[in-house]
Design a protein around this motif. Structure first.
Motif, PDB file in Angstrom:
ATOM      1  N   TRP A 132     -39.566 -15.332   2.775  1.00 21.17           N
ATOM      2  CA  TRP A 132     -39.866 -15.261   1.336  1.00 21.17           C
ATOM      3  C   TRP A 132     -39.554 -13.860   0.809  1.00 21.17           C
ATOM      4  O   TRP A 132     -39.615 -13.624  -0.398  1.00 21.17           O
ATOM      5  N   GLU A 173     -43.319 -15.604   6.092  1.00 20.66           N
ATOM      6  CA  GLU A 173     -43.329 -14.567   5.042  1.00 20.66           C
ATOM      7  C   GLU A 173     -41.997 -13.839   4.910  1.00 20.66           C
ATOM      8  O   GLU A 173     -41.495 -13.621   3.808  1.00 20.66           O
ATOM      9  N   ASP A 202     -51.440 -20.584  -1.362  1.00 17.92           N
ATOM     10  CA  ASP A 202     -50.700 -21.328  -2.376  1.00 17.92           C
ATOM     11  C   ASP A 202     -49.845 -20.318  -3.138  1.00 17.92           C
ATOM     12  O   ASP A 202     -50.382 -19.495  -3.901  1.00 17.92           O
ATOM     13  N   GLN A 237     -51.907 -33.110  -0.937  1.00 14.06           N
ATOM     14  CA  GLN A 237     -50.711 -33.164  -1.788  1.00 14.06           C
ATOM     15  C   GLN A 237     -49.991 -31.818  -1.822  1.00 14.06           C
ATOM     16  O   GLN A 237     -48.809 -31.745  -2.104  1.00 14.06           O
ATOM     17  N   SER A 238     -50.710 -30.737  -1.498  1.00  8.06           N
ATOM     18  CA  SER A 238     -50.098 -29.390  -1.434  1.00  8.06           C
ATOM     19  C   SER A 238     -50.113 -28.863  -0.005  1.00  8.06           C
ATOM     20  O   SER A 238     -50.102 -27.643   0.214  1.00  8.06           O
ATOM     21  N   ALA A 244     -52.452 -25.953   1.111  1.00  9.27           N
ATOM     22  CA  ALA A 244     -52.247 -24.544   0.751  1.00  9.27           C
ATOM     23  C   ALA A 244     -53.525 -24.046   0.075  1.00  9.27           C
ATOM     24  O   ALA A 244     -54.207 -24.803  -0.624  1.00  9.27           O
ATOM     25  N   ALA A 302     -50.864 -24.856   4.847  1.00  9.92           N
ATOM     26  CA  ALA A 302     -49.544 -24.253   4.588  1.00  9.92           C
ATOM     27  C   ALA A 302     -49.655 -22.817   4.072  1.00  9.92           C
ATOM     28  O   ALA A 302     -48.765 -22.341   3.366  1.00  9.92           O
ATOM     29  N   LYS A 361     -47.947 -20.484  -5.549  1.00  5.21           N
ATOM     30  CA  LYS A 361     -47.961 -20.559  -7.010  1.00  5.21           C
ATOM     31  C   LYS A 361     -49.333 -20.135  -7.560  1.00  5.21           C
ATOM     32  O   LYS A 361     -49.436 -19.192  -8.336  1.00  5.21           O
ATOM     33  N   PHE A 415     -49.001 -22.450   8.483  1.00  4.21           N
ATOM     34  CA  PHE A 415     -48.106 -21.356   8.084  1.00  4.21           C
ATOM     35  C   PHE A 415     -48.855 -20.165   7.495  1.00  4.21           C
ATOM     36  O   PHE A 415     -49.958 -20.317   6.931  1.00  4.21           O
TER      37      PHE A 415
HETATM   38  N1  COA Z   1     -47.928 -23.022  -1.724  1.00  5.03           N
HETATM   39  C1  COA Z   1     -47.819 -23.854  -2.768  1.00  5.03           C
HETATM   40  N2  COA Z   1     -47.396 -25.134  -2.652  1.00  5.03           N
HETATM   41  C2  COA Z   1     -47.096 -25.576  -1.418  1.00  5.03           C
HETATM   42  C3  COA Z   1     -47.184 -24.749  -0.284  1.00  5.03           C
HETATM   43  C4  COA Z   1     -47.626 -23.414  -0.480  1.00  5.03           C
HETATM   44  N3  COA Z   1     -47.790 -22.549   0.566  1.00  5.03           N
HETATM   45  N4  COA Z   1     -46.803 -25.455   0.791  1.00  5.03           N
HETATM   46  C5  COA Z   1     -46.469 -26.687   0.339  1.00  5.03           C
HETATM   47  N5  COA Z   1     -46.653 -26.755  -0.984  1.00  5.03           N
HETATM   48  C6  COA Z   1     -46.413 -27.918  -1.871  1.00  5.03           C
HETATM   49  C7  COA Z   1     -44.940 -28.170  -2.085  1.00  5.03           C
HETATM   50  O1  COA Z   1     -44.437 -27.279  -3.060  1.00  5.03           O
HETATM   51  C8  COA Z   1     -44.963 -29.607  -2.547  1.00  5.03           C
HETATM   52  O2  COA Z   1     -45.395 -29.607  -3.887  1.00  5.03           O
HETATM   53  P1  COA Z   1     -44.757 -30.650  -4.968  1.00  5.03           P
HETATM   54  O3  COA Z   1     -45.263 -31.984  -4.540  1.00  5.03           O
HETATM   55  O4  COA Z   1     -45.335 -30.180  -6.246  1.00  5.03           O
HETATM   56  O5  COA Z   1     -43.280 -30.519  -4.852  1.00  5.03           O
HETATM   57  C9  COA Z   1     -46.070 -30.208  -1.697  1.00  5.03           C
HETATM   58  O6  COA Z   1     -46.859 -29.102  -1.239  1.00  5.03           O
HETATM   59  C10 COA Z   1     -45.555 -30.934  -0.499  1.00  5.03           C
HETATM   60  O7  COA Z   1     -44.707 -30.059   0.243  1.00  5.03           O
HETATM   61  P2  COA Z   1     -43.206 -30.432   0.662  1.00  5.03           P
HETATM   62  O8  COA Z   1     -42.465 -29.163   0.847  1.00  5.03           O
HETATM   63  O9  COA Z   1     -42.638 -31.427  -0.272  1.00  5.03           O
HETATM   64  O10 COA Z   1     -43.495 -31.166   2.065  1.00  5.03           O
HETATM   65  P3  COA Z   1     -42.591 -31.187   3.374  1.00  5.03           P
HETATM   66  O11 COA Z   1     -43.267 -32.155   4.299  1.00  5.03           O
HETATM   67  O12 COA Z   1     -41.173 -31.388   3.035  1.00  5.03           O
HETATM   68  O13 COA Z   1     -42.730 -29.698   4.000  1.00  5.03           O
HETATM   69  C11 COA Z   1     -43.870 -27.675   4.619  1.00  5.03           C
HETATM   70  C12 COA Z   1     -43.975 -29.197   4.411  1.00  5.03           C
HETATM   71  C13 COA Z   1     -45.275 -27.186   4.945  1.00  5.03           C
HETATM   72  C14 COA Z   1     -42.908 -27.379   5.776  1.00  5.03           C
HETATM   73  C15 COA Z   1     -43.311 -26.997   3.326  1.00  5.03           C
HETATM   74  O14 COA Z   1     -44.088 -27.433   2.235  1.00  5.03           O
HETATM   75  C16 COA Z   1     -43.354 -25.497   3.366  1.00  5.03           C
HETATM   76  O15 COA Z   1     -42.504 -24.872   3.968  1.00  5.03           O
HETATM   77  N6  COA Z   1     -44.355 -24.849   2.691  1.00  5.03           N
HETATM   78  C17 COA Z   1     -44.438 -23.435   2.578  1.00  5.03           C
HETATM   79  C18 COA Z   1     -45.175 -22.857   3.775  1.00  5.03           C
HETATM   80  C19 COA Z   1     -45.152 -21.334   3.729  1.00  5.03           C
HETATM   81  O16 COA Z   1     -44.129 -20.717   3.761  1.00  5.03           O
HETATM   82  N7  COA Z   1     -46.372 -20.733   3.695  1.00  5.03           N
HETATM   83  C20 COA Z   1     -46.534 -19.304   3.695  1.00  5.03           C
HETATM   84  C21 COA Z   1     -46.655 -18.802   2.317  1.00  5.03           C
HETATM   85  S1  COA Z   1     -46.662 -17.034   2.307  1.00  5.03           S
END
Ligand code: COA
Length: 266
Positions: free
Chosen positions: A144, A141, A70, A27-28, A31, A67, A72, A116
């Motif tokens: 961000w 990164e 996390d 679901q996350s 992460a 991913a 958050k 990621f």
């Molecule tokens: N940290 C916390 N939560 C994350 C996460 C992360 N690294 N990656 C994904 N999630 C969560 C999303 O916030 C979402 O949560 P929600 O259901 O509460 O809204 C859930 O996972 C599903 O992700 P979502 O973005 O809706 O799926 P998607 O299929 O549209 O996209 C990704 C998938 C992986 C492309 C996208 O989630 C993403 O870009 N994540 C961040 C990856 C990242 O930059 N990681 C490096 C961190 S330094």
């Protein structure tokens, strides 16, 4: 597969001497939160001691491999809890860079989907990686407004060419599994439906080797990366001698079969 140990954020299953660890927060997008770092540290400690386990496979549940951290739970929520942050970071570094990197068994990353940020750190310290052609890799990164830390920059720059490392780190642009194979971030990329089979074939190949020899070869490979040539020659000779003594000269049989009986091709 037999599920052996119970953890909150990961699944650990054993079948035919292969242990599969699946990050299980689909679901996350798998992460890594603090709990996952504690679970991985404990699971790898158990796997290391499991004499039945010959090969370890790491993968993710659902459509994600991992991913990254996390953002958050690992970063934001620990801002006001320095002790909690330090404990999570300590566990993260311990499972990735001590337990997984130095595990005396071969490890294979099966990259099934999104990969990621922080996921690159432990992807890089697995011995092998096979990706789905449709997996997506990225060092996001910079987008961000942070940098790939926690070993990511160091490991990516030692694994990839300087041009490819700079491209990933400084553009933050994603690449697919096929491009990851061209960059040698992974050994190969296959269609998603062939991933499990491809990983199993590699695991079966590794299972045929003498596990003690394999563990020694891996240890030498890992430590050599930090040594000068002169130091490496001493270290390799010492490990060769140690293995030779503990394996009771089983290789003598191989030489006889190769040179005299002509029954063995290495
Ligand atoms: N940290 C916390 N939560 C994350 C996460 C992360 N690294 N990656 C994904 N999630 C969560 C999303 O916030 C979402 O949560 P929600 O259901 O509460 O809204 C859930 O996972 C599903 O992700 P979502 O973005 O809706 O799926 P998607 O299929 O549209 O996209 C990704 C998938 C992986 C492309 C996208 O989630 C993403 O870009 N994540 C961040 C990856 C990242 O930059 N990681 C490096 C961190 S330094």
């Amino acid at each position: 597969r037999e599920q052996v140990m119970t953890y909150k954020t990961i699944l650990v299953e054993k079948k035919d001497q292969i242990t599969t660890i699946t990050l299980n927060r689909p679901q996350s997008k798998n992460a890594m939160n603090p709990q996952m770092h504690f679970d991985m540290r404990d699971a790898l400690t158990e796997v290391e001691q499991d004499r039945e386990c010959r090969v370890v496979v790491l993968t993710g549940a659902g459509d994600a491999f991992c991913a990254g951290m996390d953002v958050k739970e690992y970063f934001l929520e620990t801002e006001t809890d320095p002790a909690g942050r330090a404990a999570a970071r300590k566990a993260a570094f311990e499972w990735m860079f001590r337990k997984l990197r130095l595990l005396p068994k071969p490890t294979i990353a099966a990259v099934n989907g999104w990969c990621f940020g922080g996921a690159f750190a432990w992807l890089a310290v697995c011995d092998f990686a096979i990706a789905s052609e449709t997996a997506t890799f990225g060092l996001s990164e910079v987008n961000w407004g942070i940098i790939p830390a926690g070993g990511v920059t160091k490991l990516v720059s030692s694994l990839l060419s300087p041009r490819d490392a700079a491209y990933l780190i400084m553009t933050g642009k994603p690449i697919d599994g096929k491009q990851a194979a061209v960059m040698r971030l992974v050994n190969s990329a296959v269609p998603r439906e062939k991933l499990d089979q491809q990983v199993l074939e590699l695991a079966e190949e590794l299972k045929k080797k003498n596990p003690m020899v394999l563990a020694c070869a891996k240890e030498v490979l890992r430590v050599d990366q930090n040594l000068s040539l002169d130091d490496a020659l001493l270290w390799e000779t010492a490990k060769w001698t140690e293995l030779d003594a503990s394996a009771k000269k089983t290789w003598h049989k191989g030489v006889k079969q190769f040179k005299e009986e002509r029954t063995y091709r290495p």
